[in-house]
Design an enzyme around this catalytic site. Structure first.
Site, PDB file in Angstrom:
ATOM      1  N   HIS A 261       0.856  -1.188   0.000  1.00  0.00           N
ATOM      2  CA  HIS A 261       0.000   0.000   0.000  1.00  0.00           C
ATOM      3  C   HIS A 261       0.886   1.230   0.000  1.00  0.00           C
ATOM      4  O   HIS A 261       1.926   1.240   0.657  1.00  0.00           O
ATOM      5  CB  HIS A 261      -0.912  -0.002   1.236  1.00  0.00           C
ATOM      6  CG  HIS A 261      -2.105   0.864   1.064  1.00  0.00           C
ATOM      7  ND1 HIS A 261      -2.050   2.219   1.225  1.00  0.00           N
ATOM      8  CD2 HIS A 261      -3.384   0.561   0.712  1.00  0.00           C
ATOM      9  CE1 HIS A 261      -3.259   2.721   0.995  1.00  0.00           C
ATOM     10  NE2 HIS A 261      -4.082   1.746   0.671  1.00  0.00           N
ATOM     11  N   ASP A 315      -7.911  -5.329   0.078  1.00  0.00           N
ATOM     12  CA  ASP A 315      -8.389  -6.238  -0.962  1.00  0.00           C
ATOM     13  C   ASP A 315      -8.097  -7.703  -0.664  1.00  0.00           C
ATOM     14  O   ASP A 315      -8.725  -8.579  -1.248  1.00  0.00           O
ATOM     15  CB  ASP A 315      -7.742  -5.871  -2.304  1.00  0.00           C
ATOM     16  CG  ASP A 315      -8.347  -4.604  -2.873  1.00  0.00           C
ATOM     17  OD1 ASP A 315      -9.571  -4.452  -2.778  1.00  0.00           O
ATOM     18  OD2 ASP A 315      -7.590  -3.763  -3.388  1.00  0.00           O
TER      19      ASP A 315
HETATM   20  N1  ACO Z   1       3.971  -7.922  -4.039  1.00  0.00           N
HETATM   21  C1  ACO Z   1       5.315  -7.961  -4.117  1.00  0.00           C
HETATM   22  N2  ACO Z   1       6.093  -6.870  -4.049  1.00  0.00           N
HETATM   23  C2  ACO Z   1       5.495  -5.683  -3.897  1.00  0.00           C
HETATM   24  C3  ACO Z   1       4.107  -5.574  -3.792  1.00  0.00           C
HETATM   25  C4  ACO Z   1       3.333  -6.740  -3.861  1.00  0.00           C
HETATM   26  N3  ACO Z   1       2.019  -6.710  -3.783  1.00  0.00           N
HETATM   27  N4  ACO Z   1       3.787  -4.281  -3.623  1.00  0.00           N
HETATM   28  C5  ACO Z   1       4.929  -3.594  -3.638  1.00  0.00           C
HETATM   29  N5  ACO Z   1       5.961  -4.449  -3.810  1.00  0.00           N
HETATM   30  C6  ACO Z   1       7.385  -4.088  -3.849  1.00  0.00           C
HETATM   31  C7  ACO Z   1       7.761  -3.543  -5.230  1.00  0.00           C
HETATM   32  O1  ACO Z   1       8.137  -4.568  -6.102  1.00  0.00           O
HETATM   33  C8  ACO Z   1       8.879  -2.611  -4.877  1.00  0.00           C
HETATM   34  O2  ACO Z   1      10.021  -3.380  -4.623  1.00  0.00           O
HETATM   35  P1  ACO Z   1      11.494  -2.858  -5.025  1.00  0.00           P
HETATM   36  O3  ACO Z   1      11.700  -1.605  -4.196  1.00  0.00           O
HETATM   37  O4  ACO Z   1      12.396  -3.985  -4.639  1.00  0.00           O
HETATM   38  O5  ACO Z   1      11.457  -2.559  -6.494  1.00  0.00           O
HETATM   39  C9  ACO Z   1       8.448  -2.004  -3.525  1.00  0.00           C
HETATM   40  O6  ACO Z   1       7.580  -2.993  -2.957  1.00  0.00           O
HETATM   41  C10 ACO Z   1       7.705  -0.690  -3.645  1.00  0.00           C
HETATM   42  O7  ACO Z   1       6.673  -0.809  -4.628  1.00  0.00           O
HETATM   43  P2  ACO Z   1       6.001   0.423  -5.349  1.00  0.00           P
HETATM   44  O8  ACO Z   1       5.238  -0.045  -6.537  1.00  0.00           O
HETATM   45  O9  ACO Z   1       6.972   1.531  -5.545  1.00  0.00           O
HETATM   46  O10 ACO Z   1       4.980   0.915  -4.226  1.00  0.00           O
HETATM   47  P3  ACO Z   1       3.757   1.841  -4.487  1.00  0.00           P
HETATM   48  O11 ACO Z   1       3.534   2.603  -3.238  1.00  0.00           O
HETATM   49  O12 ACO Z   1       3.870   2.613  -5.743  1.00  0.00           O
HETATM   50  O13 ACO Z   1       2.601   0.755  -4.730  1.00  0.00           O
HETATM   51  C11 ACO Z   1       0.749  -0.617  -4.680  1.00  0.00           C
HETATM   52  C12 ACO Z   1       1.529   0.491  -3.962  1.00  0.00           C
HETATM   53  C13 ACO Z   1       0.437  -0.173  -6.122  1.00  0.00           C
HETATM   54  C14 ACO Z   1      -0.561  -0.841  -3.955  1.00  0.00           C
HETATM   55  C15 ACO Z   1       1.600  -1.918  -4.711  1.00  0.00           C
HETATM   56  O14 ACO Z   1       1.872  -2.323  -3.387  1.00  0.00           O
HETATM   57  C16 ACO Z   1       0.944  -3.040  -5.490  1.00  0.00           C
HETATM   58  O15 ACO Z   1       1.080  -3.107  -6.724  1.00  0.00           O
HETATM   59  N6  ACO Z   1       0.203  -3.966  -4.778  1.00  0.00           N
HETATM   60  C17 ACO Z   1      -0.502  -5.021  -5.439  1.00  0.00           C
HETATM   61  C18 ACO Z   1      -1.835  -4.515  -5.967  1.00  0.00           C
HETATM   62  C19 ACO Z   1      -2.813  -4.246  -4.834  1.00  0.00           C
HETATM   63  O16 ACO Z   1      -3.031  -5.062  -3.962  1.00  0.00           O
HETATM   64  N7  ACO Z   1      -3.461  -3.062  -4.931  1.00  0.00           N
HETATM   65  C20 ACO Z   1      -4.488  -2.653  -3.975  1.00  0.00           C
HETATM   66  C21 ACO Z   1      -4.021  -1.538  -3.094  1.00  0.00           C
HETATM   67  S1  ACO Z   1      -5.236  -1.103  -1.900  1.00  0.00           S
HETATM   68  C22 ACO Z   1      -6.336  -0.255  -2.793  1.00  0.00           C
HETATM   69  O17 ACO Z   1      -6.082   0.420  -3.758  1.00  0.00           O
HETATM   70  C23 ACO Z   1      -7.714  -0.361  -2.371  1.00  0.00           C
END
Ligand code: ACO
Length: 378
Positions: A261, A315
């Site tokens: 998140h 979620d």
């Molecule tokens: N699984 C594995 N690794 C993850 C995940 C995940 N679900 N989420 C983040 N990471 C890792 C990324 O790969 C990244 O790693 P790195 O630094 O080694 O490259 C690091 O965590 C940071 O990720 P970002 O994408 O920069 O984080 P951001 O704050 O932009 O993303 C997001 C947040 C989009 C929610 C992300 O965690 C994600 O894609 N999650 C999966 C989709 C999801 O569940 N979305 C629902 C969110 S809640 C909502 O909107 C209601």
């Protein structure tokens, strides 16, 4: 030239004020108007929660009864909408249907563009009341079933499940669904809420703002993740296969849906409430294996990536919950939308109450003084 800060994805940027939800991402705290989400989940109803978000206080008994009555009056769609829904392609995705039909509602409103706060509230109430009927009608129409018309004596949650399934839900199912509605109602300046505020800040109209928000919510990185979670759970045959599945995905740098998140670096408190519900419902409906797989995924993710601040988000356990309530996979994100109309609307009202146009800047990173090459020389 003034220098401006560039934050990719607007991370850490405060773009508006709100009195609705407070989030402490480090401690895993979420409050609506100061009341913890846990307390609301335990004691409130969706209708009361919407009143709280829109009025910034809990209602008296008579105010709540009046609010419920006004909402119930809006269960029945404006004439012409039913035919419109029943002429859509049956293969349409329900999120596309909601987006299109919320937009269409503007054409049934004699003054769709009125943006004073009272008019905006009335339009928000219309959309909140009509949206469950839109979803239920479309779902029954595509399944070839007779439409079930709303029952104004029922609550928001009871009535939706009744229109969808053709029978009144058990009190436990209605309560479970209502809890999902409460927990998804508002969440700060998330992507779809920001989209709604950006649109209304042009003084466009409430229908356009909510239509845009629905479009944002359906993305897999936002509300669409609950469907992604269920697809993942379906891909994993048993608890014994979870370890391999998750570690292989992580090794490939794939994302595990329902984790991570932008704001929370601890477990999302909504996930905590929904986890209890998912466990109970899974046991009650003979789907304990589904909960067991989810729990195992959480355990492995805790071991592998909790150090990066990646924990279950709202979620993750809502997928098991919706599945146990008996909802089709492509209705999961629409359920999020039904509830979040409350938050979007509250933010639209806040924006209209103290509006300033959103208009950030882009940092230009392209060339300068480039020659214009005539077409014959390209
Ligand atoms: N699984 C594995 N690794 C993850 C995940 C995940 N679900 N989420 C983040 N990471 C890792 C990324 O790969 C990244 O790693 P790195 O630094 O080694 O490259 C690091 O965590 C940071 O990720 P970002 O994408 O920069 O984080 P951001 O704050 O932009 O993303 C997001 C947040 C989009 C929610 C992300 O965690 C994600 O894609 N999650 C999966 C989709 C999801 O569940 N979305 C629902 C969110 S809640 C909502 O909107 C209601």
């Amino acid at each position: 030239m003034t220098t401006a800060t560039f934050a990719k994805g607007l991370e850490g940027i405060v773009a508006s004020e709100t009195e609705m939800s407070y989030i402490d991402g480090e401690q895993g705290v979420l409050e609506y108007v100061g009341i913890s989400i846990g307390d609301l989940a335990k004691h409130s109803t969706f209708e009361e929660t919407v009143f709280l978000l829109w009025n910034k206080r809990l209602p008296s008994k008579s105010e709540l009864a009046h609010f419920e009555e006004e909402l119930q009056k809006r269960y029945e769609l404006p004439s012409g909408m039913e035919q419109r829904i029943c002429s859509l392609p049956k293969t349409a995705e329900p999120m596309h249907v909601i987006r299109t039909m919320v937009s269409a509602l503007a054409m049934h409103d004699p003054s769709p563009n009125d943006n004073d706060v009272e008019s905006a509230r009335a339009k928000a109430l219309n959309i909140l009341g009509y949206a469950p009927t839109i979803v239920a009608y479309f779902d029954r129409y595509r399944r070839g079933l007779e439409l079930v018309h709303p029952d104004k004596s029922l609550t928001f949650s009871e009535n939706f499940l009744y229109m969808l399934n053709g029978e009144k839900p058990t009190p436990a199912m209605a309560k479970a669904f209502d809890l999902c509605m409460i927990t998804h109602a508002d969440h700060g300046l998330n992507n779809s809420t920001f989209a709604a505020r950006v649109i209304i800040s042009t003084l466009s109209d409430v229908y356009s703002a909510i239509t845009g928000a629905v479009g944002s919510l359906r993305g897999p990185l936002h509300g669409g993740a609950n469907e992604g979670v269920m697809k993942m759970l379906n891909e994993i045959d048993s608890v014994a296969d979870v370890e391999n599945y998750v570690t292989q995905k992580l090794a490939k740098k794939d994302r595990i849906m329902g984790f991570g998140h932008r704001v929370y670096k601890a477990k999302d408190p909504r996930a905590t409430d929904l986890q209890k519900l998912a466990k109970q419902l899974a046991e009650d409906t003979g789907k304990a294996d589904l909960y067991a797989k989810s729990h195992k995924i959480e355990e492995i993710m805790e071991r592998e990536v909790a150090s990066k601040g990646i924990y279950p988000n709202v979620d993750f356990y809502s997928a098991t919950t919706y599945h146990c309530i008996g909802l089709e996979l492509d209705l999961f994100t629409p359920m999020f939308a039904l509830s979040r109309i409350a938050g979007w609307s509250g933010h639209i009202i806040e924006q209209l109450s103290d509006n300033r146009l959103f208009r950030p800047k882009a940092q230009y990173v392209g060339p300068h003084d480039a020659p214009y090459t005539p077409m014959s020389e390209r």
